[in-house]
Write a protein that holds these residues in place. Structure first.
Motif, PDB file in Angstrom:
ATOM      1  N   PRO A   1      26.791  21.281  30.194  1.00  0.00           N
ATOM      2  CA  PRO A   1      26.471  22.347  31.145  1.00  0.00           C
ATOM      3  C   PRO A   1      24.958  22.474  31.284  1.00  0.00           C
ATOM      4  N   VAL A   2      24.518  22.980  32.413  1.00  0.00           N
ATOM      5  CA  VAL A   2      23.087  23.024  32.735  1.00  0.00           C
ATOM      6  C   VAL A   2      22.267  23.680  31.628  1.00  0.00           C
ATOM      7  N   GLN A   3      22.775  24.774  31.042  1.00  0.00           N
ATOM      8  CA  GLN A   3      21.980  25.524  30.065  1.00  0.00           C
ATOM      9  C   GLN A   3      21.744  24.757  28.767  1.00  0.00           C
ATOM     10  N   LEU A   4      22.489  23.666  28.552  1.00  0.00           N
ATOM     11  CA  LEU A   4      22.310  22.890  27.323  1.00  0.00           C
ATOM     12  C   LEU A   4      21.520  21.606  27.535  1.00  0.00           C
ATOM     13  N   ARG A   5      21.321  21.218  28.776  1.00  0.00           N
ATOM     14  CA  ARG A   5      20.760  19.892  29.044  1.00  0.00           C
ATOM     15  C   ARG A   5      19.329  19.721  28.556  1.00  0.00           C
TER      16      ARG A   5
ATOM     17  N   THR B   1      21.202  19.122  18.229  1.00  0.00           N
ATOM     18  CA  THR B   1      21.063  17.717  17.857  1.00  0.00           C
ATOM     19  C   THR B   1      21.885  16.833  18.791  1.00  0.00           C
ATOM     20  N   ARG B   2      21.618  15.546  18.734  1.00  0.00           N
ATOM     21  CA  ARG B   2      22.418  14.602  19.517  1.00  0.00           C
ATOM     22  C   ARG B   2      23.887  14.675  19.102  1.00  0.00           C
ATOM     23  N   ASP B   3      24.143  14.736  17.796  1.00  0.00           N
ATOM     24  CA  ASP B   3      25.532  14.809  17.326  1.00  0.00           C
ATOM     25  C   ASP B   3      26.225  16.058  17.854  1.00  0.00           C
ATOM     26  N   GLU B   4      25.513  17.180  17.885  1.00  0.00           N
ATOM     27  CA  GLU B   4      26.103  18.415  18.410  1.00  0.00           C
ATOM     28  C   GLU B   4      26.387  18.300  19.903  1.00  0.00           C
TER      29      GLU B   4
ATOM     30  N   ASP C   1      21.073  10.064  29.431  1.00  0.00           N
ATOM     31  CA  ASP C   1      21.402  10.483  30.796  1.00  0.00           C
ATOM     32  C   ASP C   1      22.893  10.795  30.930  1.00  0.00           C
ATOM     33  N   GLU C   2      23.738   9.980  30.301  1.00  0.00           N
ATOM     34  CA  GLU C   2      25.180  10.218  30.361  1.00  0.00           C
ATOM     35  C   GLU C   2      25.549  11.503  29.629  1.00  0.00           C
ATOM     36  N   ILE C   3      24.873  11.759  28.522  1.00  0.00           N
ATOM     37  CA  ILE C   3      25.107  13.002  27.782  1.00  0.00           C
ATOM     38  C   ILE C   3      24.699  14.199  28.638  1.00  0.00           C
TER      39      ILE C   3
ATOM     40  N   ILE D   1      30.626  17.730  24.011  1.00  0.00           N
ATOM     41  CA  ILE D   1      31.257  16.958  25.088  1.00  0.00           C
ATOM     42  C   ILE D   1      32.709  16.656  24.732  1.00  0.00           C
ATOM     43  N   TRP D   2      32.940  16.219  23.501  1.00  0.00           N
ATOM     44  CA  TRP D   2      34.313  15.924  23.070  1.00  0.00           C
ATOM     45  C   TRP D   2      35.178  17.184  23.155  1.00  0.00           C
ATOM     46  N   SER D   3      34.646  18.306  22.709  1.00  0.00           N
ATOM     47  CA  SER D   3      35.419  19.553  22.678  1.00  0.00           C
ATOM     48  C   SER D   3      35.774  20.056  24.072  1.00  0.00           C
ATOM     49  N   THR D   4      34.926  19.800  25.051  1.00  0.00           N
ATOM     50  CA  THR D   4      35.130  20.373  26.383  1.00  0.00           C
ATOM     51  C   THR D   4      35.746  19.394  27.378  1.00  0.00           C
ATOM     52  N   THR D   5      35.919  18.145  26.983  1.00  0.00           N
ATOM     53  CA  THR D   5      36.519  17.157  27.885  1.00  0.00           C
ATOM     54  C   THR D   5      38.039  17.265  27.847  1.00  0.00           C
TER      55      THR D   5
END
Length: 202
Positions: free
Chosen positions: A189-193, A128-131, A182-184, A136-140
């Motif tokens: 990572p590539v495998q999630l895009r 989902t978008r929320d996930e 696009d920013e998300i 992103i928050w977890s890995t930044t």
């Protein structure tokens, strides 16, 4: 600041030990960290860990309790929220998870167990978008994420912000919730895009 509290997957994939410990407090930068009860902020967060990390956490301290394939940590993160670790058989494979459960709610642990199983047994791999935002928050790195405060008057206090960089290299802050598709994608990572949205895949 306490808003969330719905059960939510906050990391895609299996965390390594250093990432697991970092994930234990994804909100360490929040303003007034040691004031007020942040139970609602943490309760409901969950992510997958490796068997080695699951066993490591089991051996750190005597658990608060053990119930079948679950155990709870004796040390509480907030007044009523603590770590609960799960070993769950999903599609014939034993997988391991960490979750924050509010033990003041007698049904929170079982609700979490069922939520994880439901999320991880979906026939189509989707996100989902929320996930995406939570990943992103977890890995930044902490340097590039934070909470709005008196220095960011354009945002409400305690809203989560992320640093974005232009092609020219200039930096600006943007609300995590306001990131465009696009920013998300650029921060995943590539495998999630290119995974479909859960709502579409359901």
């Amino acid at each position: 600041m306490s808003t969330p509290s719905a059960m939510r997957k906050v990391y895609q994939g299996i965390t390594e030990r250093h990432q697991m410990f970092r994930m234990f407090d994804r909100h360490a930068q929040r303003p007034n960290r040691f004031h007020g009860d942040a139970s609602a902020l943490y309760a409901g967060e969950w992510f997958e860990i490796a068997e080695r990390e699951h066993d490591f956490m089991f051996e750190i301290l005597p658990p608060l309790w053990i119930r079948g394939s679950m155990f709870a940590m004796r040390e509480f993160l907030t007044e009523s929220v603590t770590s609960v670790f799960f070993a769950l058989r999903i599609d014939g494979v034993i997988r391991f998870f960490h979750a924050y459960c509010d033990l003041s709610d007698g049904g929170s642990v079982e609700d979490m167990r069922l939520a994880i199983i439901e999320r991880e047994t979906r026939p189509v791999r989707a996100i989902t978008r929320d996930e995406r935002l939570e990943h992103i928050w977890s890995t930044t790195a902490d340097t590039y994420r934070g909470y709005a405060d008196e220095t960011t008057l354009q945002y409400l206090p305690c809203q989560r912000v992320i640093t974005l960089f232009s092609k020219a290299g200039s930096a600006r802050l943007k609300l995590l919730d306001d990131l465009t598709d696009d920013e998300i994608a650029a921060k995943l990572p590539v495998q999630l895009r290119h995974l479909p949205d859960t709502a579409v895949a359901a």
